[in-house]
Design an enzyme around this catalytic site. Structure first.
Site, PDB file in Angstrom:
ATOM      1  N   ASP A 134     -18.852 -39.865  -5.997  1.00 13.57           N
ATOM      2  CA  ASP A 134     -17.881 -39.230  -6.892  1.00 13.57           C
ATOM      3  C   ASP A 134     -17.896 -39.944  -8.240  1.00 13.57           C
ATOM      4  OD1 ASP A 134     -17.085 -37.446  -4.931  1.00 13.57           O
ATOM      5  OD2 ASP A 134     -15.441 -38.711  -4.218  1.00 13.57           O
ATOM      6  N   ASP A 151     -17.502 -30.862  -5.133  1.00 21.65           N
ATOM      7  CA  ASP A 151     -16.088 -30.626  -4.823  1.00 21.65           C
ATOM      8  C   ASP A 151     -15.529 -29.470  -5.658  1.00 21.65           C
ATOM      9  OD1 ASP A 151     -15.995 -32.765  -3.018  1.00 21.65           O
ATOM     10  OD2 ASP A 151     -15.537 -34.194  -4.607  1.00 21.65           O
TER      11      ASP A 151
END
Length: 227
Positions: A134, A151
């Site tokens: 991330d 995501d």
């Protein structure tokens, strides 16, 4: 139905439902998957860190997330195998739906391609590294988190798919668009026409035979009336 006949029928349905829109959306989905994996790689390799929208969106040093999207379930032993299993279930379902869904469901197809790209992007990370990379930080004031493009594809795709199913397409539970309302009205009219009894007591099959204009007299009695 034989197994061979079943697969022939499925193949015919896929050919009918896979037109130029589906080909375009497939290309978009592949591009989204590639964008996710490439940005993860370069963000980690080059140490990206900069502000996109000050106080709202920024790129930070890569965070290794061993949980679900937005860091949920991180640091637990059950999260990784659970989400890998769920992804292996969800992706074939998404693919089956987009292949069998008629071309007229444009938004729903695009949303499912987006969600599939997002699910596959994070699945690659989990299988290859044991965690998800991330690097996109978002701060909405009441909640903040670090995520990646996979995501975003997954969440946006699923949310728009739910909105489409609830309000926009011809299957909408609460139709809001003219197209959805017209489709719902047409279905109701067809249902009433099929269920409404004939004024003279004829069954629906009798009405269909009469409408065909075919002589339903048994053979051998065609000339009885003439005699």
């Amino acid at each position: 139905m034989k197994v061979k006949d079943f697969f022939v029928k499925i193949g015919r349905r896929i050919r009918e439902c896979f037109g130029w829109k589906s080909a375009l959306f497939l290309g978009i989905g592949i591009a989204m998957l590639a964008a996710d994996l490439l940005t993860k790689h370069f963000a980690e390799a080059d140490g990206w860190s900069f502000s996109v929208i000050p106080g709202f969106i920024g790129v930070v040093n890569v965070v290794h997330n061993d949980g679900a999207s937005l860091g949920m379930g991180g640091g637990t032993s059950w999260a990784m195998p659970l989400f890998i299993t769920l992804t292996f279930i969800a992706v074939p379902v998404f693919i089956a739906i987009v292949l069998l869904l008629p071309e007229r469901f444009t938004l729903l197809k695009l949303c499912l391609y987006m969600a599939t790209a997002g699910a596959l992007g994070n699945l690659v990370d989990r299988l290859a590294f044991g965690y998800v990379r991330d690097f996109i930080a978002m701060d909405f004031g009441f909640v903040s988190f670090v995520c990646n493009f996979a995501d975003i594809w997954l969440m946006v795709g699923l949310v728009l798919a739910v909105i489409d199913l609830l309000f926009l397409n011809e299957w909408a539970a609460f139709p809001l668009t003219k197209k959805a309302k017209a489709a719902q009205k047409k279905k109701e009219e067809e249902k009433k026409a099929l269920s409404a009894p004939a004024a003279d007591g004829e069954t629906s099959s009798e009405r269909e035979n009469a409408g065909d204009g075919k002589n339903t007299q048994p053979r051998g009695f065609e000339n009885d009336t003439e005699e």
